[in-house]
Every structure is written in C-alpha cells, then in structure tokens.
Write a protein that holds these residues in place. Structure first.
Motif, mmCIF file in Angstrom:
data_model
loop_
_atom_site.group_PDB
_atom_site.id
_atom_site.type_symbol
_atom_site.label_atom_id
_atom_site.label_comp_id
_atom_site.label_asym_id
_atom_site.label_seq_id
_atom_site.Cartn_x
_atom_site.Cartn_y
_atom_site.Cartn_z
ATOM 1 N N ILE A 8 0.891 -1.395 -0.276
ATOM 2 C CA ILE A 8 -0.011 -0.059 -0.091
ATOM 3 C C ILE A 8 0.879 1.089 -0.003
ATOM 4 O O ILE A 8 0.673 2.243 -0.846
ATOM 5 C CB ILE A 8 -0.931 0.038 1.362
ATOM 6 N N PHE A 9 1.919 1.031 1.076
ATOM 7 C CA PHE A 9 2.733 2.523 0.982
ATOM 8 C C PHE A 9 3.362 2.613 -0.399
ATOM 9 O O PHE A 9 3.696 3.847 -0.947
ATOM 10 C CB PHE A 9 3.895 2.194 1.961
ATOM 11 N N SER A 10 4.063 1.676 -0.992
ATOM 12 C CA SER A 10 4.692 1.809 -2.294
ATOM 13 C C SER A 10 3.461 2.200 -3.420
ATOM 14 O O SER A 10 4.218 2.961 -4.250
ATOM 15 C CB SER A 10 5.422 0.356 -2.757
ATOM 16 N N ALA A 16 2.028 9.179 -6.100
ATOM 17 C CA ALA A 16 2.526 10.677 -5.886
ATOM 18 C C ALA A 16 3.651 10.943 -6.637
ATOM 19 O O ALA A 16 3.570 12.457 -7.339
ATOM 20 C CB ALA A 16 2.852 10.458 -4.449
ATOM 21 N N VAL A 17 4.606 10.244 -6.887
ATOM 22 C CA VAL A 17 5.652 10.631 -7.836
ATOM 23 C C VAL A 17 5.000 10.815 -9.457
ATOM 24 O O VAL A 17 5.621 11.856 -9.808
ATOM 25 C CB VAL A 17 6.742 9.439 -7.923
ATOM 26 N N LEU A 18 4.386 9.814 -9.749
ATOM 27 C CA LEU A 18 3.823 10.263 -10.993
ATOM 28 C C LEU A 18 2.699 11.310 -11.314
ATOM 29 O O LEU A 18 2.849 11.991 -12.272
ATOM 30 C CB LEU A 18 3.055 8.855 -11.353
ATOM 31 N N SER A 19 2.104 11.692 -10.196
ATOM 32 C CA SER A 19 1.282 12.760 -10.066
ATOM 33 C C SER A 19 2.011 14.418 -10.239
ATOM 34 O O SER A 19 1.889 14.934 -10.862
ATOM 35 C CB SER A 19 0.368 12.845 -8.757
ATOM 36 N N ALA A 23 2.338 16.877 -13.355
ATOM 37 C CA ALA A 23 2.105 18.221 -12.879
ATOM 38 C C ALA A 23 3.052 19.175 -13.194
ATOM 39 O O ALA A 23 2.692 20.341 -13.734
ATOM 40 C CB ALA A 23 1.505 18.215 -11.618
ATOM 41 N N VAL A 24 4.193 18.755 -12.897
ATOM 42 C CA VAL A 24 5.351 19.870 -13.032
ATOM 43 C C VAL A 24 5.685 20.620 -14.726
ATOM 44 O O VAL A 24 5.618 21.716 -14.663
ATOM 45 C CB VAL A 24 6.665 19.306 -12.435
#
Length: 92
Positions: A8-10, A16-19, A23-24
C-alpha cells in the motif's frame, strides 16, 4: 511491517511521484528572454507576450479523470489487501 502495508505504501508513493511528474511540466513557464535585447545587427528587438485569460470554468474532464484515478488507486489497494490478507491459519 507486513507485506500488505508495504504494498500500500509503495503504491501510494508511486502514485504521488507520477502525479508530481505529470503536474510539473504543465506549470512550467516559457523563457521569454530579456525584453529590449539587441540582436546580432545591433537593432533592438521587442517581444510581445500574450497572457492567457482564465475564464474560471469548471473543468469536468479533469475532475472526472482525477476521480477515476482515485477510484483506481483505492480499488487496487482494496484488492491487494483482500488478496494477500488471508494468510492466517484457520482453526480445524
């Protein structure tokens, strides 16, 4: 920590990293250079900067895709917990 929590954490970390990675580039601003800089021939160049106008419209497509992605992550976490959560021995 058990394997379910690690999964779940991974999954959350990857999401989060892909988001952030998607977005950047959307929030990057082009480099317009220095206004009034001289060109190669010594002539002064003028740059016109167009400013986009935001009409504050509600973007239904973005809201829908965000909700769909959230449901997919929640569903994947639920399936992971359900599939790998039944490893306890059963009484005879």
């Amino acid at each position: 920590m058990n394997t379910t929590a690690r999964r779940i954490f991974s999954t959350t970390a990857v999401t989060a990293v892909l988001s952030i990675a998607t977005a950047v580039p959307a929030s990057a601003e082009p480099d317009w250079g220095v206004p009034g800089s001289t060109g190669g021939g010594g002539a002064t160049t003028t740059q016109v900067r167009e400013v986009p106008i935001d009409d504050n419209a509600l973007e239904y497509l973005q809201i829908g895709l965000g909700a769909l992605a959230g449901m997919a992550v929640a569903g994947a976490a639920a399936v992971s917990v359900r599939r790998f959560g039944h490893h306890a021995p059963h009484p005879a």
